[in-house]
Design an enzyme around this catalytic site. Structure first.
Site, PDB file in Angstrom:
ATOM      1  N   ARG A 117      46.583  52.914  36.619  1.00  0.00           N
ATOM      2  CA  ARG A 117      47.469  53.192  37.753  1.00  0.00           C
ATOM      3  C   ARG A 117      48.773  53.879  37.356  1.00  0.00           C
ATOM      4  NH1 ARG A 117      48.872  46.988  39.349  1.00  0.00           N
ATOM      5  NH2 ARG A 117      49.218  47.929  41.392  1.00  0.00           N
TER       6      ARG A 117
ATOM      7  N   ASP B 279      46.636  35.658  47.474  1.00  0.00           N
ATOM      8  CA  ASP B 279      46.886  36.481  48.653  1.00  0.00           C
ATOM      9  C   ASP B 279      46.298  35.834  49.904  1.00  0.00           C
ATOM     10  OD1 ASP B 279      48.015  38.380  46.920  1.00  0.00           O
ATOM     11  OD2 ASP B 279      46.072  39.349  46.618  1.00  0.00           O
TER      12      ASP B 279
ATOM     13  N   GLU C 102      49.108  43.370  48.604  1.00  0.00           N
ATOM     14  CA  GLU C 102      49.709  43.502  49.936  1.00  0.00           C
ATOM     15  C   GLU C 102      48.668  43.824  50.999  1.00  0.00           C
ATOM     16  OE1 GLU C 102      52.534  44.438  46.671  1.00  0.00           O
ATOM     17  OE2 GLU C 102      50.597  45.260  47.252  1.00  0.00           O
TER      18      GLU C 102
END
Length: 310
Positions: free
Chosen positions: A104, A252, A34
């Protein structure tokens, strides 16, 4: 008014040009689907904002500083004292193979809440909201947050795009079908040709998605190029002939080019042209976002290879 708001996890990245187990020099940067898109939009002249959570640590400060340096609005970035900043490692076991390792689980990025997403949406008042299939896969909290912000954006007549971005390390393909609950609110879907079955069981997935109200379905197929499908037409663009150095982040980059042209009100053909150009720029250098083009760069790939611009 903000042109684009996107939500998700950005991590600190480490890259080595050899198997990481051998040690040696590593390149420190940041990575996140993102935020890559937000950087891409910013470089193309748009006002882009990114919402996420990071640890109250030096890796988190690196993410904030890098995004600010790229003129991405981080007004709604949250620093967490309870959780750490996620970490991703890239190494190369072979000259043309990149291996990815995530660290993560339980990170600050996985604690994003519906309330902070809705606050950012209201404050930013974006023209476009972009989400991916990565964020809902991180935790129950982020899945609920993604659905809440998409619903709220639809209620406010904000255009919504979804990039499937399936990650097998985060959830199974069966679990990823949870993305279908977002589809009633989405205008543009981005998916690779092997991700469409996550969104629908129909034998003709593109037609089924368009029949359910999706405005456009953009399908990428690596070196074969990309297709933009609407109820009126199907447009294809071949991948541009460039030397591929690193394919990470190409999707992306493609999305950022497509959304940039959408915000500029360009035709479907021009949207796909800018998308394929942005994707081509990304693969010519190492890094998720470092080689994303500016608006002035977009014509550079029309020059003959080896051209010196003096």
């Amino acid at each position: 008014m903000t042109d684009l708001l996107t939500i998700g996890e950005t991590m600190v990245s480490l890259r080595t040009a050899r198997p990481m187990r051998l040690g040696g020099d590593a390149h420190l940067s940041i990575a996140g689907s993102e935020s890559n898109v937000a950087i891409g939009l910013s470089r193309l002249g748009h006002q882009a904002a990114w919402l996420g959570a990071v640890g109250n640590d030096e890796p988190g400060r690196l993410i904030q500083r890098t995004l600010r340096a790229e003129a991405v609005d981080t007004s709604w970035l949250r620093f967490s004292d309870e959780s750490f900043t996620g970490f991703i490692a890239f190494d190369q076991p072979s000259h043309d193979i990149t291996r990815v390792s995530y660290h993560r689980h339980g990170s600050a990025g996985s604690t994003l809440t519906s309330a902070e997403c809705l606050t950012a949406l209201e404050a930013a008042s974006p023209r476009l909201l972009h989400v991916t299939g990565i964020t809902p896969a991180l935790s129950d909290s982020t899945r609920a947050a993604t659905l809440a912000v998409v619903r709220a954006a639809a209620d406010s007549d904000v255009r919504i795009s979804l990039d499937v971005n399936y990650r097998a390390r985060l959830w199974s393909r069966t679990e990823a079908t949870a993305l279908r609950e977002l589809l009633p609110y989405v205008h543009t879907v981005f998916a690779s040709d092997d991700e469409l079955d996550i969104l629908t069981d129909a034998p003709d997935p593109v037609r089924d998605l368009l029949d359910t109200g999706i405005t456009e379905v953009v399908v990428t197929a690596g070196g074969k190029g990309a297709w933009a499908h609407t109820t009126d037409s199907t447009i294809h663009r071949a991948a541009l002939p460039v030397t591929v150095v690193d394919s990470i982040g190409a999707g992306d980059a493609f999305v950022s080019g497509y959304l940039s042209a959408t915000l500029d009100g360009l035709s479907p053909e021009s949207r796909l042209d800018r998308a394929t150009t942005s994707g081509a720029f990304c693969v010519t250098a190492t890094g998720d976002w470092e080689s994303l083009p500016t608006r002035e760069d977009l014509t550079l790939l029309t020059h003959t290879r080896g051209t010196a611009l003096r």
